[in-house]
Design an enzyme around this catalytic site. Structure first.
Site, PDB file in Angstrom:
ATOM      1  N   ASP A 132      52.724 -19.193  22.244  1.00 58.06           N
ATOM      2  CA  ASP A 132      51.461 -18.846  21.591  1.00 58.06           C
ATOM      3  C   ASP A 132      50.515 -18.351  22.678  1.00 58.06           C
ATOM      4  O   ASP A 132      50.067 -19.134  23.520  1.00 58.06           O
ATOM      5  CB  ASP A 132      50.857 -20.080  20.890  1.00 58.06           C
ATOM      6  CG  ASP A 132      51.636 -20.504  19.632  1.00 58.06           C
ATOM      7  OD1 ASP A 132      51.069 -21.238  18.797  1.00 58.06           O
ATOM      8  OD2 ASP A 132      52.816 -20.098  19.498  1.00 58.06           O
ATOM      9  N   LYS A 195      48.066 -15.258  14.921  1.00 62.16           N
ATOM     10  CA  LYS A 195      47.535 -16.611  14.740  1.00 62.16           C
ATOM     11  C   LYS A 195      46.027 -16.560  14.816  1.00 62.16           C
ATOM     12  O   LYS A 195      45.465 -15.803  15.615  1.00 62.16           O
ATOM     13  CB  LYS A 195      48.123 -17.507  15.836  1.00 62.16           C
ATOM     14  CG  LYS A 195      47.633 -18.938  15.872  1.00 62.16           C
ATOM     15  CD  LYS A 195      48.400 -19.735  16.933  1.00 62.16           C
ATOM     16  CE  LYS A 195      47.760 -21.102  17.195  1.00 62.16           C
ATOM     17  NZ  LYS A 195      48.467 -21.856  18.242  1.00 62.16           N
ATOM     18  N   LYS A 231      49.929 -17.515  11.272  1.00 57.04           N
ATOM     19  CA  LYS A 231      49.669 -18.931  11.519  1.00 57.04           C
ATOM     20  C   LYS A 231      48.173 -19.182  11.550  1.00 57.04           C
ATOM     21  O   LYS A 231      47.502 -18.878  12.539  1.00 57.04           O
ATOM     22  CB  LYS A 231      50.310 -19.356  12.855  1.00 57.04           C
ATOM     23  CG  LYS A 231      50.028 -20.813  13.238  1.00 57.04           C
ATOM     24  CD  LYS A 231      50.820 -21.204  14.485  1.00 57.04           C
ATOM     25  CE  LYS A 231      50.389 -22.578  15.002  1.00 57.04           C
ATOM     26  NZ  LYS A 231      51.153 -22.984  16.194  1.00 57.04           N
TER      27      LYS A 231
END
Lengths: 295, 490, 288
Positions: A132, A195, A231
């Site tokens: 991430d 995300k 996400k």
């Protein structure tokens, strides 16, 4: 290289969200949705004070959500700081739960690119299944889109087989126009997932930014044929919220995105609330948090 | 049909379980009465007609068919109440009665929402979230004006007209009743209201609320009946003012009937609004706006955006997204909280809509309908799209009053403004663009009484609503909504 | 000795599209001064003249309502200037039509002042009749009055100057264009008024003046599908009933006015402008 991006009307998005939130799900469908939500959670610990002990306990929880209720799935992944990857890998061996690591000077991203790339390379060597990363928001907001595009493509290269989630930090981007532009940019640069947030800045994930990102994913899919995942992270602690996100997902992107391969919740306390709701649906009794493990 | 073929799959393993609002919590009477002079009573003739649930075709209740005697009695009661009670009451006291009505609508909101949904076919979610709250809000807004009329019209005092005759349609029954009652009462008038033939139920509950509010008998009278009852009311010599919401054809008939009689009147009639999407619009929100403009409330909306104009460069994208979005619309049991599109109000209306769809096909229009499954009983119509149509097609010219959208492309601003105005109607319009100056220019150039920019079908008691040209005259809402109910003096 | 110079008699014309044509029918009617000292042949406007006038009015409407209200006010003020400059002529015509010299003087003065009054309202009435509405949602919502379009005006029977101006001034102040039927018995001032307006830079077609008979013209006035509103001065029940019936064809806005609306202080009234305005409400989200 950032071509004209879509304009987004904030009030229109808010109204669409409000209508989606009025969808009512009952009984059997609700339980299915809750179980699906569980399987989409990235159980997260990202504290300065994290230690192997903390991570072991979290990893056990990831695979043993609630022993008293059989047949529950495991969560999708555990998300930790890079130094904890090896601990998590060993704790989760054979479980099917992925290890995701934050990298690139999370959460600020304020470090030179070379060092950030080295961090990613090391994380992948340590066994991270997923990376991430954070984008450089300052660069984005000052219009240096080429820099942001470049850093994403290079991190993606460094990821090798690991899948890449690109954190936009929507709380710092502020406007939905920016969220849309950043989403388009990240997908063009090769993100496997986009995300919303690091969880360290308020506001984190909101239904509005998430809907905008879903629309971006849909348009990108239509143009390129590639499916990018989503996400939302931070601020999702209640099962009711999780279900609302799944409804939004279902009505915007359809069945194919209702899988942990394309949708994750970045959350820590969400799991227990979802568990409480599952048990409530099956017993008819409202539950107490005290009966569910906190790790 | 040009458009991006959808590759999104909206069939899921888990579907929204039916989430019906329980109708058990409302008690329906077998029969209701005419509300005249503070009392509920049968028609003088003893005649009744029934109201059915258009989703199930089941009978809901019976209401009286008001005849000439009943109309006389109602108007006389209104006149008496005006002369001896209502016009003599201090304005602030009148306002307090109207506030009470607002509050009581809020108290009985759930019951009213369920009844509105059962009687008219609209989804409970719309009745609950839009119709009933807005109705209460209208009473609340106008209640506050009752004692402030001196501020409404600079340099003029405002006196009530007397007795108002008010005729309302079936698409927003309680809300239309609120739009009529609230300003009339606030301005000091008394009234006789006739709800639509197919949707009398919430008006009957409103009668109970009026009675319970303690407002003096005769101030508000509610009489049920069909077209003939309405005609009698319009023709009654002792009525000072007529307010009508309904079709343009009937509106014109009323104008002819009233010719030479010196009565004040306002008309809120039909429409065929243009909804214009420019290439620089926020496209996803514009698509949602299209849905709001023509498919919600089953398209039974006078200000529906029934003519869509899309700038050619974004046509494929807009239509593709529109078709996808149409697929996610849930058509079904109005009492299910998940339902987006409910039942068509009556068999008559359904046949009218179907006839138009046939006409459109014969005229060469290309049809797209969402793939929803329609229930067997009841009156239903799938959300429908016509493309390959132009200003010369009947489905583009005439008001269909159903979930049927006619789509055209345009290339330049002046072209679309000309086409938008190329209609005898002028009720509403919509504009979607991100450019500020363009918003102000296009909203100014469209000849209609309500223009929505980057939104659609928004209503508020403070916002005046009404048409240009054959969409009618006079306004409801805001300060302008008081004007039709007063006489201005020095 | 010098013989008395022969005066040149005026030909009384219609005023359509900024020009002075005769009636396409060729017909006139005879007007005679009550004291018999003067007479004239006045054009008897036909329905075709009316049709042409409506076309002219419709052509002129976008331009007129598209001007700034400041500009419209200035032009209407110039109408007052021109009228003032020709007061003597109007007083003479009023006298010929039967008014006493002092009544004529008063009427001309009031007519000029009425024009000035409405000139002053041109750029203000929108402020009185506009709103920003406090809706209960994040939208900017505003209401403004707009010109309704082409207006047919049936001027008061009893007055050739003040009545005519009281009828059409609020109409043009509000940005509409109009076709007016002047009082049959007082036609001289109507024709001179047309000439006055023409020299005031009032754009062609904004005001079209017809002389003729109500019984011939009221029907086209009320039935024409491209006329948006009808302002009728009078109290003839049969005329009113028929006109209102006819107006239903295209939902014309009809206002019936009485004597007080031109003769009394009620003639000076911004609400008169509202007779020929429609209001538009616009919504826009307030957000990012």
């Amino acid at each position: 290289m950032l071509t004209a991006s879509r304009s987004v009307d904030q009030i229109g998005i808010q109204e669409r969200v409000a209508r989606l939130h009025s969808r009512s799900i009952k009984k059997e469908s609700k339980v299915q949705a809750l179980i699906l939500a569980l399987s989409m959670i990235d159980l997260t610990t990202l504290e300065g004070r994290d230690s192997p002990g903390k991570v072991y306990q979290l990893c056990y929880k990831a695979t043993h959500l609630h022993e008293r209720f059989p047949g529950l799935p495991h969560v999708a992944a555990v998300c930790v700081y890079a130094p904890m990857i090896k601990v998590a890998k060993s704790a989760l061996r054979g479980s099917g739960v992925k290890v995701a690591a934050v990298a690139t000077a999370f959460p600020s991203g304020m470090l030179n690119l070379e060092t950030k790339l080295a961090e990613v390379t090391r994380a992948v060597q340590d066994g991270a299944d997923e990376i991430d990363m954070v984008i450089s928001r300052g660069r984005f907001l000052s219009g240096d889109y080429d820099y942001v595009y470049d850093e994403i493509t290079r991190v993606k290269q460094a990821c090798e087989r690991a899948h890449l989630k690109v954190i936009l930090e929507t709380g710092e981007l502020v406007t939905l126009d920016n969220v849309r532009a950043a989403s388009d940019l990240a997908m063009a640069a090769g993100a496997d997932f986009i995300k919303t947030s690091t969880g360290k800045v308020q506001p984190a994930a909101t239904p509005e930014v998430t809907l905008v990102m879903m629309q971006a994913i849909r348009d990108y899919h239509r143009e390129s044929g590639r499916r990018v995942g989503l996400k939302p992270a931070g601020g999702i602690s209640k099962a009711k919220q999780a279900i609302q996100y799944l409804v939004m997902l279902r009505e915007t992107l359809g069945q194919d995105w209702l899988t942990p391969n394309l949708f994750r919740f970045g959350a820590s306390s969400l799991a227990n609330d979802v568990l409480m709701q599952i048990i409530k649906q099956s017993t008819g009794m409202y539950q107490s948090p005290g009966y569910f493990s906190i790790d | 049909m040009p458009g991006i073929k959808s590759t999104l799959n909206f069939d899921t393993d888990w579907s929204y379980s039916p989430a019906p609002q329980s109708s058990g919590e409302v008690t329906l009477r077998e029969r209701y009465g005419l509300f005249i002079d503070g009392e509920s009573r049968p028609a003088a003739s003893g005649e009744y007609f029934q109201s059915i649930n258009p989703a199930t075709e089941e009978k809901l209740c019976e209401v009286p068919q008001a005849g000439a005697d009943d109309i006389h009695r109602a108007v006389a009661a209104a006149r008496e109440a005006f002369t001896h009670t209502w016009s003599r009451m201090p304005a602030a006291e009148r306002g307090k009665f109207i506030f009470r009505i607002a509050r009581m609508i809020q108290e009985r909101a759930r019951e009213l929402a369920v009844m509105e949904s059962m009687d008219g076919g609209k989804p409970i979610r719309e009745a609950r979230d839009v119709d009933i709250p807005l109705a209460a809000a209208h009473f609340f807004y106008y209640a506050g004006w009752a004692d402030k009329l001196d501020y409404a019209f600079p340099g003029r005092s405002a006196q009530p007209l007397g007795v108002a005759a008010q005729i309302i349609p079936w698409n927003f029954p309680l809300l239309m009743a609120a739009w009529k009652l609230a300003p009339a009462l606030a301005a000091g008038n008394t009234l006789v209201l006739k709800p639509a033939e197919t949707t009398p139920l919430t008006a009957m509950i409103l009668a109970e609320i009026v009675r319970d509010s303690g407002i003096p008998p005769g101030v508000v009278n509610i009489v049920t009946g069909g077209g003939e009852t309405g005609q009698m009311l319009v023709r009654h010599p002792d009525v000072d003012k007529i307010a009508f919401t309904g079709s343009t054809a009937v509106g014109k008939e009323i104008m002819r009937v009233l010719a030479g009689r010196g009565k004040r009147y306002t008309l809120e009639l039909g429409g065929k609004a243009a909804n214009i999407i420019f290439a620089d619009a926020a496209i996803d929100q514009a698509v949602e706006g299209i849905i709001n403009s023509i498919f919600f409330n089953q398209g039974h909306v006078c200000c529906a955006g029934s003519r869509l104009f899309v700038e050619e460069s974004v046509f494929a994208e807009v239509i593709g997204k529109l078709q996808e979005r149409m697929e996610t619309l849930i058509v079904g049991n109005p009492l299910d909280k998940n339902t987006d599109v409910g039942a068509i109000n009556s068999r008559e209306q359904l046949e009218r809509i179907q006839a138009f769809v046939e006409i459109g096909k014969q005229e060469g229009g290309e049809v797209y309908q969402s793939s929803c499954r329609l229930p067997d009983k009841g009156f239903w119509h799938a959300p429908t799209l016509f493309s390959n149509v132009s200003q010369s097609h009947r489905v583009v010219q005439e008001e269909i009053f159903g979930p049927v959208l006619a789509v055209q492309t345009f290339r330049t601003v002046d072209e679309v403004i000309t086409k938008a105005n190329n209609t005898p109607y002028g009720l509403s319009g919509g504009v979607w663009t991100d450019k500020g100056a363009k918003i102000f220019k296009v909203t100014r150039d469209i000849r209609a009484g309500v223009i929505w920019a980057n939104t659609f079908n928004k209503f508020d008691p403070a916002s005046p609503f009404g048409g240009y040209k054959e969409s009618g005259m006079g306004r409801e809402g805001g300060v302008e909504g008081l004007l039709p109910y007063v006489r201005l003096g020095a | 000795m010098m013989s008395k110079r022969l005066e040149v008699r005026k030909t009384h014309k219609l005023f359509i599209a900024g020009r002075f044509p005769r009636s396409e029918s060729g017909h006139t009617f005879h007007w005679e001064a009550p004291d018999g000292t003067a007479a004239a042949n006045i054009c008897r406007a036909s329905r075709k003249d009316f049709r042409d006038a409506v076309t002219a009015a419709r052509d002129a409407c976008p331009g007129w309502s598209g001007r700034t209200s400041y500009n419209r006010g200035q032009i209407i003020y110039r109408c007052a200037e021109m009228l003032e400059g020709r007061s003597a002529q109007f007083r003479e015509e009023l006298r010929l039509q039967g008014a006493s010299p002092s009544a004529a003087r008063k009427e001309v003065a009031r007519a000029i002042d009425l024009l000035i009054y409405y000139a002053g309202w041109a750029d203000k009435y929108a402020q009185i009749f506009s709103r920003v509405n406090p809706v209960a949602a994040p939208y900017f919502n505003f209401t403004v009055p707009e010109a309704t379009g082409v207006v047919a005006v049936v001027a008061p029977r009893e007055s050739g100057l003040l009545g005519l101006l009281a009828a059409l001034s609020p109409v043009i102040t509000g940005g509409n264009s109009c076709v007016a039927l002047a009082a049959r018995d007082y036609p001289l001032c109507a024709v001179s008024l047309a000439e006055t307006l023409h020299t005031a830079d009032l754009p062609a077609g904004v005001v079209n003046l017809l002389t003729g008979f109500r019984r011939e013209l009221l029907e086209p006035f009320a039935t024409h599908m491209d006329v948006n509103a009808l302002v009728y001065f009078g109290d003839d029940k049969a005329e009113i009933t028929q006109a209102e019936k006819n107006a239903a064809e295209n939902v014309k806005r009809v206002t019936v006015c009485g004597r007080a609306d031109w003769e009394s202080a009620a003639a000076l009234n911004p609400y008169a402008i509202l007779r020929t305005q429609d209001t538009k409400t616009t919504w826009h989200p307030i957000g990012l």
